[in-house]
Design a protein around this motif. Structure first.
Motif, PDB file in Angstrom:
ATOM      1  N   CYS A  28     -15.507  35.376   5.188  1.00  0.00           N
ATOM      2  CA  CYS A  28     -15.408  33.930   5.346  1.00  0.00           C
ATOM      3  C   CYS A  28     -15.651  33.227   4.006  1.00  0.00           C
ATOM      4  O   CYS A  28     -16.601  33.562   3.303  1.00  0.00           O
ATOM      5  N   GLN A  86     -16.671  30.272   3.604  1.00  0.00           N
ATOM      6  CA  GLN A  86     -17.856  29.420   3.694  1.00  0.00           C
ATOM      7  C   GLN A  86     -19.151  30.220   3.589  1.00  0.00           C
ATOM      8  O   GLN A  86     -20.019  29.894   2.799  1.00  0.00           O
ATOM      9  N   CYS A  87     -19.262  31.272   4.418  1.00  0.00           N
ATOM     10  CA  CYS A  87     -20.565  31.940   4.529  1.00  0.00           C
ATOM     11  C   CYS A  87     -20.504  33.390   4.046  1.00  0.00           C
ATOM     12  O   CYS A  87     -21.516  34.083   4.042  1.00  0.00           O
ATOM     13  N   CYS A 103     -14.333  33.183  11.908  1.00  0.00           N
ATOM     14  CA  CYS A 103     -15.734  33.410  11.542  1.00  0.00           C
ATOM     15  C   CYS A 103     -16.608  32.967  12.715  1.00  0.00           C
ATOM     16  O   CYS A 103     -16.646  31.785  13.051  1.00  0.00           O
ATOM     17  N   LYS A 110     -19.706  32.698  12.869  1.00  0.00           N
ATOM     18  CA  LYS A 110     -20.858  31.873  12.470  1.00  0.00           C
ATOM     19  C   LYS A 110     -20.439  30.428  12.226  1.00  0.00           C
ATOM     20  O   LYS A 110     -21.073  29.503  12.704  1.00  0.00           O
ATOM     21  N   CYS A 111     -19.387  30.234  11.423  1.00  0.00           N
ATOM     22  CA  CYS A 111     -18.984  28.873  11.039  1.00  0.00           C
ATOM     23  C   CYS A 111     -17.896  28.317  11.942  1.00  0.00           C
ATOM     24  O   CYS A 111     -17.529  27.156  11.810  1.00  0.00           O
TER      25      CYS A 111
HETATM   26 ZN   LIG Z   1     -18.412  31.722   8.015  1.00  0.00          ZN
END
Ligand SMILES: [Zn+2]
Length: 386
Positions: free
Chosen positions: A18, A20-21, A51, A53-54
């Motif tokens: 990802c 982002q993370c 993802c 998580k995000c």
């Molecule tokens: Zn993420």
């Protein structure tokens, strides 16, 4: 959206991480519906990287091209709307004596798996985790772990097959590797084979595809040292001196360093470490090794038996020092589980901290890292000496 956005930027490769993370992405099949440069495009079941998580979504290259292609076709027909249901690829890559359940879309859409010269080899095949226990109890095969979620099934010195444990607790292996197993083994594997959950992000993926080895947690590192020690024993004595039952494996995978010092946590940590690192020793197998070395295992418990094995096979080693962390762990559990009287409990704890060479009033947060480190040292020394 503009059609241009679907052309991958030059030099951009969609990976399984990802933006982002930096976490692992899962493959999902999504309903895509967007107006792209004047054409309303709807696709049912488009492969998308997600993802968890995000909640970010990324399009794999082939999904981008699918959108571009549909736009082109609509433009040719001078149409401003296109609706399709994508068919799964369902390709048979021709590996395996037995038809395994897998999803050829995984191979095609999960980044990093395509090998034009070996089509389908790196298709992930998923299994119940019980599959590992069978290999652990087999006399022909053995398991070795690089961490609690990444390891190899070995046979002799020349055969090894990597496996990983994904975030959903499922075992993943490569289709091409499975093809190298004898047919009877493939039938066995097939009995534990389950549908893909399209989640392959793991230490297994990082190591196998990206050749990246993430820093291991202290717990994973200790589990790896245990595995290396057991492998050294197997090479030296031709026998597995410990086993992995379902409970031990589940505990190893879910076990984390304590973050609070409470009565409950003390008991949990001491119990878990005992189960993984002491109770998993196979008394009978240790007894047989002692006998083969000319010793007598009678009336010895498993730690003493292990010590006897060390004394008989590595006389140059100071066996009682090297075995000390195992006794400390045993005593720690007795103390933390209130198995003795109050007085002896305090004495036991003092005896634990003395041997770990830490302050007498140390709590779990001091005892735990010190004990883990000492156990690790012992496993490493033992593996080297054997
Ligand atoms: Zn993420």
């Amino acid at each position: 959206m503009d059609l241009k956005e679907f052309f991958p930027e030059s030099g951009h490769i969609q990976r399984l991480y990802c933006d982002q993370c930096n976490g692992h992405l899962d493959l999902v099949f999504d309903d895509f519906s967007e107006t792209v440069s004047g054409v309303e495009i709807s696709i049912n079941g488009l492969p998308v990287l997600h993802c968890p998580k995000c909640n970010e979504k990324y399009l794999p290259d082939d999904s981008r091209f699918a959108v571009i292609h549909l736009h082109e076709q609509a433009a040719k027909r001078s149409s401003d709307i296109v609706k399709v249901t994508r068919n799964k690829t369902n390709q048979d890559f021709g590996f395996g004596a037995v038809p395994f359940i897998y999803d050829s879309d995984d191979y095609k859409y999960i980044p990093g798996l395509k090998r034009p010269w070996d089509e389908g080899f790196l298709t992930p095949v998923f299994f119940n985790r019980e599959v590992l226990l069978k290999y652990d109890s087999s006399p022909t095969y053995r398991l070795s772990f690089a961490s609690t979620t990444y390891g190899e099934i070995r046979r002799g010195d020349d055969f090894s097959m990597p496996f990983g444990l994904n975030g959903n607790g499922k075992i993943v292996m490569w289709l091409g590797d499975i093809d190298r197993l004898p047919e009877a083994e493939q039938y066995y594997l097939r009995s534990e084979n389950i549908e893909s959950d399209h989640s392959i992000g793991s230490e297994f993926y990082d190591g196998q595809i990206e050749c990246v080895f993430t820093d291991l947690s202290k717990e994973d590192d200790l589990f790896k040292a245990r595995s290396e020690f057991l492998e050294a024993c197997f090479k030296k004595f031709g026998s597995k001196i410990a086993h992995l039952d379902k409970e031990v494996f589940d505990l190893s995978v879910s076990f984390n360093a304590p973050i609070v010092d409470t009565e409950k946590e003390r008991r949990h940590v001491a119990d878990t470490l005992n189960k993984i690192y002491l109770e998993s020793f196979d008394n009978k197998a240790l007894g047989a090794v002692i006998k083969s070395l000319g010793g007598d295992p009678k009336s010895l418990g498993s730690i003493k038996r292990l010590q006897k094995v060390i004394e008989l096979s590595c006389p140059a080693l100071d066996a009682s020092t090297i075995m000390s962390p195992f006794y400390i762990l045993y005593d720690l559990r007795v103390a933390y589980s209130h198995l003795g009287s109050d007085e002896s409990e305090e004495e036991k704890l003092k005896f634990v901290t003395d041997r770990l060479d830490i302050k007498a009033d140390s709590g779990l947060m001091e005892i735990y890292p010190s004990l883990i480190e000492k156990l690790h040292e012992s496993f490493t020394k033992l593996a080297d000496s054997l």
